[in-house]
Design an enzyme around this catalytic site. Structure first.
Site, short mmCIF file in Angstrom:
data_model
loop_
_atom_site.label_atom_id
_atom_site.label_comp_id
_atom_site.label_asym_id
_atom_site.label_seq_id
_atom_site.Cartn_x
_atom_site.Cartn_y
_atom_site.Cartn_z
N CYS A 2 7.24 17.61 -3.39
CA CYS A 2 8.31 17.32 -4.33
C CYS A 2 8.47 15.83 -4.65
CB CYS A 2 9.64 17.83 -3.83
SG CYS A 2 9.60 19.55 -3.33
N ARG A 27 3.23 14.99 -7.14
CA ARG A 27 3.80 15.43 -5.86
C ARG A 27 4.16 16.92 -5.86
NH1 ARG A 27 5.38 11.29 -2.75
NH2 ARG A 27 6.81 12.65 -1.62
N TRP A 74 7.31 21.22 -5.34
CA TRP A 74 6.14 21.89 -4.77
C TRP A 74 6.71 22.86 -3.75
CZ3 TRP A 74 3.68 22.18 0.11
CH2 TRP A 74 2.36 22.61 0.08
N ASN A 100 13.43 16.23 -1.06
CA ASN A 100 12.02 16.32 -0.72
C ASN A 100 11.94 16.36 0.80
OD1 ASN A 100 9.20 16.00 -0.51
ND2 ASN A 100 9.41 13.78 -0.49
N GLY A 101 11.23 17.34 1.35
CA GLY A 101 11.12 17.45 2.80
C GLY A 101 11.37 18.89 3.22
N GLU A 480 -17.24 15.61 2.39
CA GLU A 480 -16.33 15.12 1.36
C GLU A 480 -16.71 15.70 -0.01
OE1 GLU A 480 -13.55 14.01 1.12
OE2 GLU A 480 -13.39 13.02 -0.81
N LYS A 484 -14.18 17.97 -2.35
CA LYS A 484 -13.84 17.56 -3.71
C LYS A 484 -14.10 18.70 -4.68
CE LYS A 484 -12.23 14.85 -3.26
NZ LYS A 484 -11.35 13.93 -2.65
N GLU A 487 -11.57 21.74 -4.13
CA GLU A 487 -10.15 21.55 -4.39
C GLU A 487 -9.80 21.49 -5.86
OE1 GLU A 487 -10.07 16.83 -3.20
OE2 GLU A 487 -8.18 17.86 -3.25
N HIS A 503 -29.54 28.26 11.44
CA HIS A 503 -28.88 28.98 12.54
C HIS A 503 -27.87 29.99 12.01
CE1 HIS A 503 -30.95 26.60 15.49
NE2 HIS A 503 -30.62 25.51 14.81
N LYS A 602 -0.15 15.65 -4.14
CA LYS A 602 -0.78 14.39 -3.77
C LYS A 602 -0.36 13.91 -2.38
CE LYS A 602 -3.29 10.80 -4.64
NZ LYS A 602 -4.74 11.05 -4.53
#
Ligand code: F6R
Length: 607
Positions: A2, A27, A74, A100-101, A480, A484, A487, A503, A602
């Site tokens: 948020c 966010r 969010w 937010n939290g 990485e 990328k 996502e 394997h 983010k």
């Protein structure tokens, strides 16, 4: 995660809040809302969906001189819906709250308030805050907010307005970011600096458990005991334009193009006349005399930078390194030995798991050096020492330039540990420092691969699964690259150590499966080529990444990306950019929202 914003001043509050939310959309973006106190009345407008929906709702509404708060969400408690959108109000609808939290004890508080007759309309944890403030309100909004937060367990950044106090916003913070913008005849609050930069560059950071009263002409901060707290303003020296798209189609591609500059700035901040100086963050002779182990803790992309750190610190300084995912480290009863250095890596400096892991390590006696991008963020403030990266604001949810600068910082630390421990002699140290200094210029050449990558992505975007393989540092890079791609393009992908494929995972390779193979460790080149042959023999389509002069056999790679020559140890610095470009172009081809991928945010300020 948020984003919250608030404004008290003479301007029309509606566009100020909407512009601020636009800068905070990274966010969270599943619903948005505003609360305005104008003409002695509290008005709340909110809607499910992206900010555009709220903008349409507010069209034509003007409120000059009003105070207001805004929120972009969010979802954590309850699905994205009108009811669960912020702001939330008390039953009388005269107090509004954005948050937010996460309020961890909200169920208990909710039950208590319900027993007192409060009727809840949402599933959120935030709604309890509005009702709690109302419960403690006796004519003083600041006192009511203080009383409410004293009952809250968990994390919060809060903005509160009430129609009984038409000139003020009350803000409070614990474990979630909140900045106050100090303007002339106007003051603001926000979750992050870009939201206020259009109005002021002077920023005050609220500390945990502090509350503040913000009016048009004053900002008053109080500590947890109610005593006035002094706060110096931090002057932001980066430009608002740096947080804009600047002609690029997306923030992500703009930020990839900023990598050469960001890496150069990060290096230049610490490197003069061929010497790196990290003594101010405690990386000096005394540290190395006692050092027994290095720990690195981070999440996601920042963790992958940490994994590169493990490889190169062990190689250059011969000091054992443990790299941990923060959410695992904090709960695994970690062993911190005397003389241990902990390196914490975070772009935002606010990631809840990373912050908690850092606190845990500190409690157990580790010395903390943080690599952080956002100045003044919580991790930066709480670490013993900070090595700031100079990526500038990173807006796209998928981290690109911040990762490259984290790598720069890690290489600087590894080289210094190598020099100070005596494992790198002067000639090798100088050769590596010169090599590192050449990277930003080489990056401009690397960026020229974008047309080739874009073309390749246009042929491959319908792949349902992609495998990234490599050995040594190329394997860490593959981790990485895979993150990328998945996502933002939602294509399933996996990173594998090339020698490990046989394997089990090689069973998944079939006709046409795309394998992206990085072969930039010269000492392992032939072995990686053998692994490429193994997948090729099973029908894979291969994109190979190697140095310009590498002898990549023509019959095993369908496409070869050739990168400028540098020492093997610097390969991840150059090779990550083509991987970021590949993820970007695959996503563009698929038509998805590159900068705001689904389900992500983010800054992950929840556990
Ligand atoms: C991926 C990404 C995330 C972050 C992670 C840590 O592109 O951005 O994996 O790297 O959430 O965030 P920070 O670095 O802000 O602690």
């Amino acid at each position: 995660m948020c984003g919250i914003v608030g404004y008290a001043g003479g301007r029309d509050v509606v566009p100020v809040l909407l512009n601020g939310l636009k800068k905070l959309e990274y966010r969270g973006y599943d619903s948005a809302g505003l609360a305005i106190v104008a003409g002695g009345r509290l008005e709340v407008k909110k809607t499910k969906g992206r900010l555009g929906a709220l903008c349409s709702l507010m069209e034509g509404r003007k409120a000059p001189g009003a105070v207001g708060i805004g929120h972009t969400r969010w979802a954590t408690h309850g699905e994205p819906s009108f009811e669960n959108s912020h702001p939330h109000t008390n039953c009388a609808g005269d107090i509004a709250v954005v948050h937010n939290g996460i309020i961890e004890n909200y169920q208990k508080l909710k039950k208590w308030l319900q027993q007192e007759g409060v009727v809840f309309v949402s599933e959120t944890d935030t709604e309890v805050v509005a009702h709690l403030i109302n419960r403690f309100y006796e004519g003083d909004l600041l006192a009511a907010v203080k009383a409410a937060v004293s009952h809250i367990e968990g994390s919060y950044a809060l903005g509160v307005v009430s129609e009984k106090h038409p000139d003020m916003i009350v803000a409070a913070k614990k474990d979630s970011p909140l900045v106050i913008g100090a303007g002339r005849g106007e003051n603001l609050i926000a979750s992050d600096i870009p939201a206020i930069l259009e109005y002021t560059r002077d920023v005050l950071f609220l500390e945990d458990r502090e509350v503040a009263v913000i009016t048009r002409n004053a900002v008053s901060i109080f500590d947890e005991y109610g005593m006035p707290a002094e706060r110096e303003a931090y002057h932001v020296d980066w430009d608002a334009a740096q947080a804009e798209k600047g002609g690029y189609e997306h923030f992500m591609i703009k930020e990839i193009h900023e990598e050469p500059r960001a890496m150069a700035d990060t290096l230049m901040s610490r490197c003069r006349d061929g010497m790196i100086d990290l003594s101010d963050i405690g990386i000096d002779e005394a540290l190395v005399r006692d050092i027994s182990k290095v720990g690195i803790v981070a999440c996601g992309t920042a963790y992958h930078a940490g994994m590169v750190g493990k490889y190169i610190i062990e190689k250059l300084a011969r000091i054992p390194v443990e790299a941990d995912i923060a959410s695992e480290f904090r709960y695994r009863d970690p062993l911190i030995v005397p003389g241990q250095l902990m390196i914490i890596i975070s772009q935002s400096g606010e990631t809840a798991d990373t912050l908690a892991a850092m606190r845990e390590a500190k409690k157990r006696g580790a010395k903390i050096a943080a690599i952080v991008n956002v100045v003044g963020s919580t991790i930066a403030r709480e670490a013993d020492a900070v090595l700031y990266t100079h990526a500038g604001p990173e807006i796209a949810v998928a981290s690109t330039k911040a990762y490259n600068t984290q790598l720069m910082a890690i290489y600087m630390i590894a080289l210094e540990l190598g020099r100070l421990s005596g494992h790198l002699d002067t000639a090798d140290y100088q050769r590596y420092v010169q090599g590192l200094n050449r990277i930003p210029a080489l990056m401009n050449t690397v960026l020229q691969t974008k047309d080739q990558i874009s073309r390749f992505a246009s042929q491959q975007f319908s792949q349902s699964s992609v495998f990234f393989i490599g050995r040594g540092l190329d394997y860490v890079l593959s981790m990485e690259a895979s993150l990328k791609l998945k996502e933002i393009s939602y294509v399933h992908s996996e990173a594998y150590a090339a020698g490990e494929l046989k394997h089990g995972t090689i069973a998944l390779i079939e006709d046409g499966t795309l394998v992206v193979a990085t072969a930039m460790q010269r000492s392992l080149f032939d072995k990686t080529v053998s692994n490429i042959k193994e997948v090729k023999a099973r029908g894979a389509r291969v994109l190979a990444v190697c140095f310009e002069g590498s002898d990549m056999p023509a019959d095993i790679a369908d496409e070869v990306i050739r990168l400028p020559e540098t020492d093997d140890i610097f390969a991840p610095l150059l090779a990550v950019t083509p991987m970021q470009l590949f993820a970007y172009y695959m996503t563009v081809e698929k038509g998805f929202d590159v900068d705001k991928p689904r389900n992500l945010a983010k800054s992950v300020t929840v556990e």
